[in-house]
Write a protein that holds these residues in place. Sequence first.
Motif, PDB file in Angstrom:
ATOM      1  N   TYR A 371       0.812  -1.222   0.000  1.00 50.54           N
ATOM      2  CA  TYR A 371       0.000   0.000   0.000  1.00 50.54           C
ATOM      3  C   TYR A 371       0.842   1.267   0.000  1.00 50.54           C
ATOM      4  N   LEU A 372       2.144   1.155   0.281  1.00 50.71           N
ATOM      5  CA  LEU A 372       3.032   2.317   0.298  1.00 50.71           C
ATOM      6  C   LEU A 372       3.796   2.501  -1.005  1.00 50.71           C
ATOM      7  N   ASN A 373       3.650   1.571  -1.947  1.00 48.08           N
ATOM      8  CA  ASN A 373       4.399   1.603  -3.217  1.00 48.08           C
ATOM      9  C   ASN A 373       5.907   1.699  -2.978  1.00 48.08           C
ATOM     10  N   ASN A 374       6.383   0.905  -2.019  1.00 42.22           N
ATOM     11  CA  ASN A 374       7.817   0.862  -1.736  1.00 42.22           C
ATOM     12  C   ASN A 374       8.421  -0.501  -2.053  1.00 42.22           C
ATOM     13  N   GLY A 375       7.646  -1.369  -2.730  1.00 42.38           N
ATOM     14  CA  GLY A 375       8.162  -2.673  -3.135  1.00 42.38           C
ATOM     15  C   GLY A 375       8.098  -3.735  -2.069  1.00 42.38           C
ATOM     16  N   GLN A 406      -1.473   4.849  13.581  1.00 41.52           N
ATOM     17  CA  GLN A 406      -0.770   5.883  12.813  1.00 41.52           C
ATOM     18  C   GLN A 406      -1.405   6.066  11.438  1.00 41.52           C
ATOM     19  N   ALA A 407      -1.922   4.977  10.869  1.00 40.69           N
ATOM     20  CA  ALA A 407      -2.545   5.052   9.544  1.00 40.69           C
ATOM     21  C   ALA A 407      -3.972   5.596   9.602  1.00 40.69           C
ATOM     22  N   GLY A 408      -4.507   5.745  10.795  1.00 43.81           N
ATOM     23  CA  GLY A 408      -5.830   6.329  10.940  1.00 43.81           C
ATOM     24  C   GLY A 408      -6.982   5.389  10.696  1.00 43.81           C
ATOM     25  N   ILE A 409      -6.730   4.066  10.808  1.00 44.59           N
ATOM     26  CA  ILE A 409      -7.797   3.114  10.479  1.00 44.59           C
ATOM     27  C   ILE A 409      -8.095   2.141  11.606  1.00 44.59           C
ATOM     28  N   ALA A 410      -7.579   2.375  12.799  1.00 39.50           N
ATOM     29  CA  ALA A 410      -7.793   1.426  13.888  1.00 39.50           C
ATOM     30  C   ALA A 410      -9.159   1.594  14.542  1.00 39.50           C
ATOM     31  N   GLU A 411      -9.428   2.805  15.042  1.00 39.08           N
ATOM     32  CA  GLU A 411     -10.620   2.996  15.866  1.00 39.08           C
ATOM     33  C   GLU A 411     -11.909   2.746  15.104  1.00 39.08           C
ATOM     34  N   ALA A 412     -11.932   3.070  13.827  1.00 40.38           N
ATOM     35  CA  ALA A 412     -13.154   2.871  13.047  1.00 40.38           C
ATOM     36  C   ALA A 412     -13.582   1.413  13.020  1.00 40.38           C
ATOM     37  N   THR A 413     -12.645   0.479  13.177  1.00 35.35           N
ATOM     38  CA  THR A 413     -12.964  -0.941  13.030  1.00 35.35           C
ATOM     39  C   THR A 413     -13.373  -1.604  14.338  1.00 35.35           C
ATOM     40  N   ILE A 414     -13.177  -0.953  15.479  1.00 41.09           N
ATOM     41  CA  ILE A 414     -13.368  -1.605  16.779  1.00 41.09           C
ATOM     42  C   ILE A 414     -14.768  -2.179  16.970  1.00 41.09           C
ATOM     43  N   PRO A 415     -15.845  -1.475  16.617  1.00 39.45           N
ATOM     44  CA  PRO A 415     -17.176  -2.069  16.822  1.00 39.45           C
ATOM     45  C   PRO A 415     -17.514  -3.188  15.841  1.00 39.45           C
ATOM     46  N   TRP A 431      -2.634   3.829  -6.150  1.00 36.18           N
ATOM     47  CA  TRP A 431      -2.360   3.546  -4.735  1.00 36.18           C
ATOM     48  C   TRP A 431      -3.436   2.610  -4.206  1.00 36.18           C
ATOM     49  N   LYS A 432      -3.008   1.555  -3.532  1.00 39.16           N
ATOM     50  CA  LYS A 432      -3.933   0.518  -3.084  1.00 39.16           C
ATOM     51  C   LYS A 432      -4.743   0.985  -1.878  1.00 39.16           C
ATOM     52  N   ASN A 463      -6.668   5.254   0.275  1.00 37.70           N
ATOM     53  CA  ASN A 463      -5.250   5.520   0.490  1.00 37.70           C
ATOM     54  C   ASN A 463      -4.948   6.988   0.199  1.00 37.70           C
ATOM     55  N   LEU A 464      -4.403   7.686   1.197  1.00 38.58           N
ATOM     56  CA  LEU A 464      -4.083   9.107   1.042  1.00 38.58           C
ATOM     57  C   LEU A 464      -2.661   9.341   0.531  1.00 38.58           C
ATOM     58  N   ARG A 465      -1.943   8.269   0.227  1.00 35.55           N
ATOM     59  CA  ARG A 465      -0.616   8.318  -0.405  1.00 35.55           C
ATOM     60  C   ARG A 465       0.483   8.812   0.535  1.00 35.55           C
ATOM     61  N   ASN A 466       0.189   8.934   1.807  1.00 33.19           N
ATOM     62  CA  ASN A 466       1.180   9.400   2.781  1.00 33.19           C
ATOM     63  C   ASN A 466       1.299   8.455   3.974  1.00 33.19           C
ATOM     64  N   GLY A 467       0.879   7.206   3.758  1.00 36.77           N
ATOM     65  CA  GLY A 467       0.883   6.240   4.839  1.00 36.77           C
ATOM     66  C   GLY A 467      -0.403   6.209   5.635  1.00 36.77           C
ATOM     67  N   LYS A 468      -1.321   7.094   5.301  1.00 40.77           N
ATOM     68  CA  LYS A 468      -2.590   7.160   6.015  1.00 40.77           C
ATOM     69  C   LYS A 468      -3.757   6.858   5.082  1.00 40.77           C
ATOM     70  N   PHE A 469      -4.892   6.533   5.709  1.00 38.65           N
ATOM     71  CA  PHE A 469      -6.121   6.253   4.973  1.00 38.65           C
ATOM     72  C   PHE A 469      -7.244   7.117   5.549  1.00 38.65           C
ATOM     73  N   GLU A 470      -8.303   7.269   4.761  1.00 40.05           N
ATOM     74  CA  GLU A 470      -9.523   7.897   5.261  1.00 40.05           C
ATOM     75  C   GLU A 470     -10.694   6.975   4.974  1.00 40.05           C
ATOM     76  N   VAL A 471     -11.684   7.000   5.869  1.00 37.86           N
ATOM     77  CA  VAL A 471     -12.878   6.181   5.681  1.00 37.86           C
ATOM     78  C   VAL A 471     -13.761   6.823   4.619  1.00 37.86           C
TER      79      VAL A 471
END
Length: 632
Positions: A371-375, A406-415, A431-432, A463-471
């Motif tokens: 997802y980071l396009n770093n191979g 850090q990627a911003g996708i943890a708390e949204a998944t908890i429930p 970007w994946k 994918n926001l292309r900076n290591g983070k995601f948005e819902v």
Amino acid sequence: MRDEFVRVLALVAAIAISILAPERSAFPQQQEAPHSSPPPSQTQGAVSTGSAHAAILDNEKRPITAGGFVDSGPIVFQDIAEKAGLTRWRHVMGPDQPQFILETVGSGVALLDYDNDGWLDIYLVNGSTYDALSGKTIPPHAALFHNNHDGTFTDVARQAGVTNDRWGFGVAVGDYDNDGWPDLYVTNFGKNRLYHNNHDGTFTDVAEKAGVALGNWSTGATFGDYDGDGRLDLFVPGYVHYDIEHPPVPGSPAVAFSTCEFRGLKVMCGPRGLKGEPDHLFHNNGDGTFTDVSEKAGVADSNRYYGLTGVFADVNNDGKVDLMVANDSTPNYLYLNKGNGTFEDASYASGYALNENGRETASMGIAVGDYLNNGLLDLYNTVFSDDYNPLYKNLGDANFNDVSYQAGIAEATIPFLGWGTGFFDFDNDGWKDLLALNGHVYPGVDQSDWGTTFAERPLLFRNLRNGKFEVMPAVKGTGLAELLTARGAAFGDLFNDGKIDVVVNQLHNVPVLLRNVYSNTNHWVGLKLIGGSKSPRDAIGAAVYLTAGGVRQRADVISGGSFASSNDFRLHFGLGEAVKVDGVEVHWPSGAVERVNLPAVDRFYAIEEGHGIVTGTADTKPGVILPNQPRP
């Protein structure tokens, strides 16, 4: 070489991180339900490995798993399953009100071009009933939906001989005999099926003859050439050792606990407290048979963890496929391929066994992608509710760091309670992105005030292309706002239009076909790989690096993954605004590296090892090149 000292240090470091981690705030536009006392703790016999969380409700006081909808916004998916003809089939797994764990896990789905006509077909695994197992009634059938090339599908499972008629769970696709036609391995409670493709639209079950029928409870299998001999081997995780004559009733000898509860609610027992089933690795002998080499290879699961999904993929870039196993309520496995027919158990040392809190998770599915396009291939697991889905960033040399928060996708998944999952580029920007399909196992949650529901909406992370995601918002009337009892999910371009769609197998329900209708002008290419004499014919294990518009992407041909499912083998690359591909580098399973020039975009290409781009008909060249097809 990693040793026990390194493993202990990794575990201590993970625990230290959890102690020092800051408090996490609730994600935006949601609120916690008020309560006067702390939420109840989890109890013995339940699946969840996290602690109880306060309910998260939307603005209309609905649990966020069945709410949080918006009136307008970007539309990504529409469910067209009924229009496509899929809803004539329905998944069955025991009674509607489950009593035992056997009835709750659900089944997978595979996307494959079984007749080599250049269009993806759909295989949906079905469960069964107790009366069917005892011979009192006709068993529910699996479905094989043939793609009619016009947006509709026809179920041909009976004619094709792949109805299974057993209590089914998973499916993996792989051309195990290198004849150019995809075969199917279907896992069951009871004996498994290996359906050999007869090249005429039919299959023959050869599992007994091949030596891979097993028995008891198998789950999400995966094909991969672990020893580099050019033939696909087979890994089959085992879940719970289940005796249908003596089901796991609380207080019985089959259960370690006197009661099985979740947040005070009496629920079915397991998997904790139940006996686990071992995993199996089968070596392909090249003559239509396989040999069980689990013990010799070091992947037999002596711990008897509860395996749900396995996947072969090269996570340390040494050209050899490694093996990951998502385990329910127990640490995950990561086995590094040593290149001599054996694996090193690097589960703890790699950082994949546990989450950032140093805790095992109730893992269901696995997504694998760069997802980071770093191979480097990263890993993502879907887990039980009251816990977050961990995203493991690959730091190189198969070292992983849980970066979910850090990627911003943890708390949204908890429930949510997650199952099928995948990295894929829904908007073709290069970007994946990431999708998690959800659905609970306890129907009683609908009568609780915990902030979760039995049917749950999907979660799509852009994918926001900076290591983070948005819902991505769940727009009313679209696929992201549907409430599903999701289990298996498979990703692929069903309509040959350059957009990745998703097929979801629901528990006790009809399938869902999430058609990608996202509108933009981004470009794409699709690649069908054909292995040479020293690689598997379907090129499972190949890695492709594509450069366009200044971005270098990686995609791998993988069998299995998601939750007990199998995706389109064709590799999809979104190109953004780029109108040409600067270069393609194919790393074949044989070790050969080939560079290919693509003359145009917005179309599929077939690349054969040693021959570059090839053309032909479906009868002679599996993976025929197709022009960009109009949307039906």
